[in-house]
Write a protein that holds these residues in place. Structure first.
Motif, PDB file in Angstrom:
ATOM      1  N   LEU A 116      51.107  42.448  35.452  1.00 17.02           N
ATOM      2  CA  LEU A 116      50.729  42.931  36.777  1.00 17.02           C
ATOM      3  C   LEU A 116      49.657  42.260  37.131  1.00 17.02           C
ATOM      4  CD1 LEU A 116      52.223  44.962  39.006  1.00 17.02           C
ATOM      5  CD2 LEU A 116      50.655  46.570  38.138  1.00 17.02           C
ATOM      6  N   PRO A 117      49.734  41.004  37.369  1.00 11.73           N
ATOM      7  CA  PRO A 117      48.368  40.082  37.760  1.00 11.73           C
ATOM      8  C   PRO A 117      47.715  40.907  38.995  1.00 11.73           C
ATOM      9  CG  PRO A 117      50.275  38.629  37.588  1.00 11.73           C
ATOM     10  CD  PRO A 117      50.922  40.188  37.344  1.00 11.73           C
ATOM     11  N   ASP A 118      48.497  41.525  40.080  1.00 11.44           N
ATOM     12  CA  ASP A 118      47.610  41.878  41.155  1.00 11.44           C
ATOM     13  C   ASP A 118      46.625  42.946  40.805  1.00 11.44           C
ATOM     14  OD1 ASP A 118      49.139  40.295  42.658  1.00 11.44           O
ATOM     15  OD2 ASP A 118      50.421  41.609  43.343  1.00 11.44           O
ATOM     16  N   ALA A 119      46.915  43.524  39.497  1.00 12.39           N
ATOM     17  CA  ALA A 119      45.952  44.923  39.229  1.00 12.39           C
ATOM     18  C   ALA A 119      44.649  44.523  38.761  1.00 12.39           C
ATOM     19  CB  ALA A 119      46.847  45.643  38.143  1.00 12.39           C
ATOM     20  N   VAL A 120      44.385  42.950  38.465  1.00 10.99           N
ATOM     21  CA  VAL A 120      43.271  42.615  37.746  1.00 10.99           C
ATOM     22  C   VAL A 120      42.879  41.491  38.650  1.00 10.99           C
ATOM     23  CG1 VAL A 120      43.100  43.887  35.652  1.00 10.99           C
ATOM     24  CG2 VAL A 120      44.318  41.604  35.860  1.00 10.99           C
ATOM     25  N   ALA A 121      43.435  40.979  39.785  1.00  8.73           N
ATOM     26  CA  ALA A 121      43.036  39.930  40.675  1.00  8.73           C
ATOM     27  C   ALA A 121      41.477  40.113  40.977  1.00  8.73           C
ATOM     28  CB  ALA A 121      44.096  39.703  41.865  1.00  8.73           C
ATOM     29  N   LEU A 122      41.005  38.907  40.906  1.00  6.11           N
ATOM     30  CA  LEU A 122      39.518  39.068  41.091  1.00  6.11           C
ATOM     31  C   LEU A 122      39.142  39.384  42.762  1.00  6.11           C
ATOM     32  CD1 LEU A 122      36.619  38.386  40.378  1.00  6.11           C
ATOM     33  CD2 LEU A 122      36.827  35.961  40.840  1.00  6.11           C
ATOM     34  N   ARG A 123      38.473  40.199  42.982  1.00  2.00           N
ATOM     35  CA  ARG A 123      38.026  40.729  44.423  1.00  2.00           C
ATOM     36  C   ARG A 123      39.357  41.492  45.073  1.00  2.00           C
ATOM     37  NH1 ARG A 123      35.006  35.738  44.339  1.00  2.00           N
ATOM     38  NH2 ARG A 123      36.701  34.733  45.520  1.00  2.00           N
ATOM     39  N   SER A 124      40.329  40.940  45.286  1.00  2.00           N
ATOM     40  CA  SER A 124      41.214  41.610  46.050  1.00  2.00           C
ATOM     41  C   SER A 124      42.065  42.773  45.438  1.00  2.00           C
ATOM     42  CB  SER A 124      42.493  40.499  46.159  1.00  2.00           C
ATOM     43  OG  SER A 124      43.209  40.319  45.054  1.00  2.00           O
ATOM     44  N   SER A 125      41.713  42.828  43.945  1.00  2.22           N
ATOM     45  CA  SER A 125      42.230  44.131  43.332  1.00  2.22           C
ATOM     46  C   SER A 125      41.409  45.425  43.504  1.00  2.22           C
ATOM     47  CB  SER A 125      42.336  43.737  41.764  1.00  2.22           C
ATOM     48  OG  SER A 125      41.186  43.580  41.268  1.00  2.22           O
ATOM     49  N   ARG A 126      40.376  45.397  44.163  1.00  2.00           N
ATOM     50  CA  ARG A 126      39.483  46.363  44.193  1.00  2.00           C
ATOM     51  C   ARG A 126      40.135  47.621  44.827  1.00  2.00           C
ATOM     52  NH1 ARG A 126      33.270  46.284  46.388  1.00  2.00           N
ATOM     53  NH2 ARG A 126      33.181  44.704  44.660  1.00  2.00           N
TER      54      ARG A 126
END
Length: 518
Positions: A116-126
């Protein structure tokens, strides 16, 4: 004249159990597996519930902190993990644990990124939350528990009985199963790691493995494991005086004490160097990490923790009267004075049972008097309390309940009340199970029994009042403070008792020696 043959009795024990230090009536492996599966099931059921800060923007809670650290360690170089940059705002859940914890975050981030890349995407996953991410995050804690804490608990129980601390015969086998269940079904640890959301199972598991190493006379392995524990969470230093005092006492009594001490020193330094290697290229980089590990600016305590500084702040406003520097000195002095008797006893007369008492006395000293303690730190003294459950069943049961009660406001904030009631009920069932040693204990005077009973009654009433009655507007944290006072009083009583019991070990040893001389 030929000697008459002895009649044949029962068949001998199977050869597969011959290497074990006990001969139980049932296969120990199958029993251990069943207990472990039950403990795993409890964790899974608790993890279904909510977690810290769920849906509470903008900062959320410890769940978001752990997810954010995965995000940072995945996308940023190690040189930026502890530094304030455009991609790493230290004011928003900046990494404040040692490097081993950061490596663990990176490992888990790789697993989440693959699914689940969205869960640890830089900045956008906050603040990222979803059922899928919750499942994956919960699985990282479960897998960590299974990989570290469960094997350490099994090793400890084996070492505990092999070194002769446990009983004998059938009682020994019953004690083995009960002690393993006590270690694995720890209500406070289960609630904090699998409910609130943290990874205490790793640092505590490494510490437990180190304790097992000491009991089984693998001191170098123990030194490496305890060093790893400190490098995962700096709060593991709560146990450092006990390890240092016990191992120093052992080394002094050996043929070549300097050589023994040097071997331990090399293992500790080598382990630290290996963990800190990416940050040793410059003094500035190393100091940047260290500065994040000691957040003195947060104050001497957080929230309503049941330790000395917070409990006495009602009468003495420590934060108003003293600056940070004198408070640090006072807390350091008080902590050293609190654990010093236990430390000295182990240097003078190191023993396995004394080591377990020393672990309790050292960790509770840090909890009560050290700087920057929060309510979850009670997990540290609770570990040796678990390990002493067969010797001090009354102490263990009493302390576990009030340790759990001290976190009651936190549990309510996390909406984990159902889980709290369930694990408390399970704890009572395990504690009073037929194989337990709850009947063993000291004879308590009637006056002390009345005081303890009053504390228990007040705690039960407060649990109901906390949920049903609003505190006065002038004192919005009145009930939190009352919970803190009750728990602090019990912790102080238990600490005085265990220090007394540890020092009485010397008298007991001398009396046995005199009997042998006679």
């Amino acid at each position: 004249m030929a000697k008459p043959k002895k009649p044949r009795t029962s068949s001998p024990d199977p050869p597969t159990a011959a290497h074990l230090p006990w001969h139980p009536p049932a296969a120990p492996l199958s029993t251990a597996v069943l207990i472990s599966l039950a403990a795993l099931l409890v964790r899974v059921l608790v993890s279904v519930g909510p977690y810290s800060g769920q849906g509470v923007a903008p900062r959320f809670g410890d769940y978001e902190a752990q997810r954010h650290w995965m995000e940072l360690t995945l996308h940023l170089p190690s040189s930026d993990w502890y530094r304030n940059t455009s991609d790493n705002d230290l004011a928003y859940w900046g990494l404040d644990y040692p490097p081993l914890s950061a490596y663990q975050s990176r490992l888990h981030a790789l697993l989440l990124n693959a699914s689940l890349p969205d869960a640890v995407a830089l900045r956008s996953s906050r603040g990222f939350e979803s059922p899928e991410s919750k499942l994956l995050m919960r699985l990282t804690v479960l897998s960590s528990d299974l990989a570290v804490f469960f094997p350490a608990a099994l090793w400890f129980v084996w070492a505990y009985f092999k070194c002769g601390i446990g009983g004998t015969g059938e009682q020994r086998w019953a004690g083995w199963t009960w002690l393993l269940a006590i270690c694995l079904i720890n209500p406070c640890l289960v609630l904090i790691d699998h409910g609130h959301f943290q990874y205490n199972c790793i640092s505590l598991g490494l510490t437990l493995g180190a304790i097992a190493g000491v009991l089984s006379r693998h001191e170098l392995v123990a030194a490496a494991l305890f060093s790893l524990s400190i490098n995962h969470k700096q709060m593991s230093l709560y146990f450092a005086p006990a390890f240092f005092g016990h191992l120093l006492g052992k080394c002094i009594k050996r043929k070549y004490p300097i050589v023994e001490i040097m071997k331990l020193g090399f293992v500790v330094l080598g382990t630290f160097a290996l963990v800190w290697w990416p940050f040793l290229h410059s003094y500035e980089a190393a100091m940047q990490v260290i500065s994040r590990l000691a957040p003195f600016e947060r104050g001497i305590y957080e929230d309503y923790v049941a330790n000395f500084w917070c409990s006495t702040s009602v009468l003495i406003k420590w934060k108003r009267l003293f600056a940070i520097k004198p408070l640090k000195l006072m807390s350091l002095s008080a902590t050293i004075l609190a654990f010093l008797p236990s430390f000295v006893q182990q240097v003078r007369s190191p023993s396995n049972i004394g080591f377990l008492y020393s672990l309790w006395n050292s960790s509770i000293s840090f909890y009560l008097f050290s700087y920057q303690v929060h309510e979850k730190s009670i997990l540290l003294p609770l570990l040796p309390a678990n390990l002493l459950a067969l010797q001090e069943s009354q102490l263990y049961g009493w302390f576990t309940y009030f340790a759990l009660f001290s976190m009651y406001p936190l549990i309510c904030r996390d909406h984990l009340l159902l889980q709290y009631i369930a694990v408390l009920g399970l704890f009572v069932l395990v504690y009073y199970s037929p194989g337990g040693s709850y009947k063993k204990g000291v004879n308590i005077p009637s006056g002390a029994k009345a005081f303890l009973s009053l504390a228990l009654l007040c705690s039960l009433l407060l649990e109901i009042i906390y949920l049903r009655i609003e505190p006065p507007k002038r004192y919005p944290f009145l009930f939190d403070a009352l919970i803190m006072f009750i728990c602090f009083s019990q912790f102080i009583i238990l600490t005085l008792y265990t220090n007394y019991k540890q020092w009485m070990l010397d008298s007991h040893s001398r009396s046995i020696g005199r009997k042998k001389d006679l």
